[in-house]
Design a protein around this motif. Structure first.
Motif, PDB file in Angstrom:
ATOM      1  N   CYS A 132       0.820  -1.220   0.000  1.00  0.00           N
ATOM      2  CA  CYS A 132       0.000   0.000   0.000  1.00  0.00           C
ATOM      3  C   CYS A 132       0.851   1.266   0.000  1.00  0.00           C
ATOM      4  O   CYS A 132       0.396   2.306   0.448  1.00  0.00           O
ATOM      5  CB  CYS A 132      -0.970  -0.019   1.176  1.00  0.00           C
ATOM      6  SG  CYS A 132      -0.180  -0.004   2.778  1.00  0.00           S
ATOM      7  N   HIS A 133       2.072   1.191  -0.512  1.00  0.00           N
ATOM      8  CA  HIS A 133       2.977   2.338  -0.476  1.00  0.00           C
ATOM      9  C   HIS A 133       2.422   3.564  -1.201  1.00  0.00           C
ATOM     10  O   HIS A 133       2.819   4.687  -0.913  1.00  0.00           O
ATOM     11  CB  HIS A 133       4.351   1.964  -1.032  1.00  0.00           C
ATOM     12  CG  HIS A 133       4.352   1.638  -2.491  1.00  0.00           C
ATOM     13  ND1 HIS A 133       4.034   0.402  -2.969  1.00  0.00           N
ATOM     14  CD2 HIS A 133       4.596   2.418  -3.562  1.00  0.00           C
ATOM     15  CE1 HIS A 133       4.094   0.416  -4.290  1.00  0.00           C
ATOM     16  NE2 HIS A 133       4.429   1.619  -4.678  1.00  0.00           N
ATOM     17  N   GLU A 134       1.503   3.374  -2.129  1.00  0.00           N
ATOM     18  CA  GLU A 134       0.913   4.511  -2.831  1.00  0.00           C
ATOM     19  C   GLU A 134      -0.146   5.219  -1.987  1.00  0.00           C
ATOM     20  O   GLU A 134      -0.519   6.347  -2.276  1.00  0.00           O
ATOM     21  CB  GLU A 134       0.288   4.054  -4.146  1.00  0.00           C
ATOM     22  CG  GLU A 134       1.314   3.558  -5.144  1.00  0.00           C
ATOM     23  CD  GLU A 134       0.658   2.997  -6.405  1.00  0.00           C
ATOM     24  OE1 GLU A 134      -0.580   3.037  -6.515  1.00  0.00           O
ATOM     25  OE2 GLU A 134       1.404   2.520  -7.274  1.00  0.00           O
ATOM     26  N   HIS A 135      -0.613   4.545  -0.933  1.00  0.00           N
ATOM     27  CA  HIS A 135      -1.698   5.093  -0.121  1.00  0.00           C
ATOM     28  C   HIS A 135      -1.262   5.481   1.285  1.00  0.00           C
ATOM     29  O   HIS A 135      -1.889   6.330   1.908  1.00  0.00           O
ATOM     30  CB  HIS A 135      -2.843   4.076  -0.014  1.00  0.00           C
ATOM     31  CG  HIS A 135      -3.278   3.545  -1.327  1.00  0.00           C
ATOM     32  ND1 HIS A 135      -4.012   4.282  -2.238  1.00  0.00           N
ATOM     33  CD2 HIS A 135      -3.053   2.355  -1.933  1.00  0.00           C
ATOM     34  CE1 HIS A 135      -4.229   3.561  -3.321  1.00  0.00           C
ATOM     35  NE2 HIS A 135      -3.656   2.390  -3.164  1.00  0.00           N
ATOM     36  N   VAL A 136      -0.216   4.835   1.779  1.00  0.00           N
ATOM     37  CA  VAL A 136       0.233   5.067   3.148  1.00  0.00           C
ATOM     38  C   VAL A 136       1.734   5.311   3.144  1.00  0.00           C
ATOM     39  O   VAL A 136       2.491   4.534   2.556  1.00  0.00           O
ATOM     40  CB  VAL A 136      -0.065   3.839   4.041  1.00  0.00           C
ATOM     41  CG1 VAL A 136       0.481   4.033   5.442  1.00  0.00           C
ATOM     42  CG2 VAL A 136      -1.556   3.553   4.085  1.00  0.00           C
TER      43      VAL A 136
END
Length: 131
Positions: free
Chosen positions: A105-109
């Protein structure tokens, strides 16, 4: 064998009910525990030998209250439903699971520096990039 039959065809075999079982130190490498009841089972290490769940299929299993502290879960399939919540794990496994979650989820968190530093010490860093 009965559980494998049951997973393939719910009208044959029998669901594995290992609720509350002492499986500490057990070698369950590659075991098909899909949909098994492991509610409250002890899957910890015993006598310095960790329970081996490497490559085990735990998808859809009930792990609520199970203790996986010290278990080897490398390449295992963990359940992503409410029955997969509420199990105990040690810091080693917590770091590994959190690393995977954050990498997905690196794009979101964006984890703060302390969390990033913590997960970047999980036991397989070096084989995978640091976050």
């Amino acid at each position: 064998a009965n559980h494998d039959k049951w997973v393939s065809d719910l009208t044959t075999g029998a669901k594995a009910d290992l609720s509350g079982a002492d499986l500490s130190g057990a070698d369950l490498t590659g075991a098909n525990l899909r949909r098994a009841n492991l509610h409250g089972a002890d899957l910890t290490g015993a006598n310095l030998r960790r329970a081996n769940l490497r490559r085990a299929d735990l998808s859809e299993a009930d792990l609520y209250g199970a203790d996986l502290s010290g278990a080897d879960l490398d390449f295992a399939a963990l359940p992503l439903w409410c029955g997969g919540l509420g199990f105990k794990l040690d810091e080693r496994l917590a770091k590994q699971i959190m690393y995977h979650a954050l990498s997905l989820c690196h794009e979101h968190v964006v984890p703060d520096a302390a969390l990033r530093e913590w997960v970047n010490t999980f036991h397989r860093v070096g084989e995978v990039p640091k976050l």
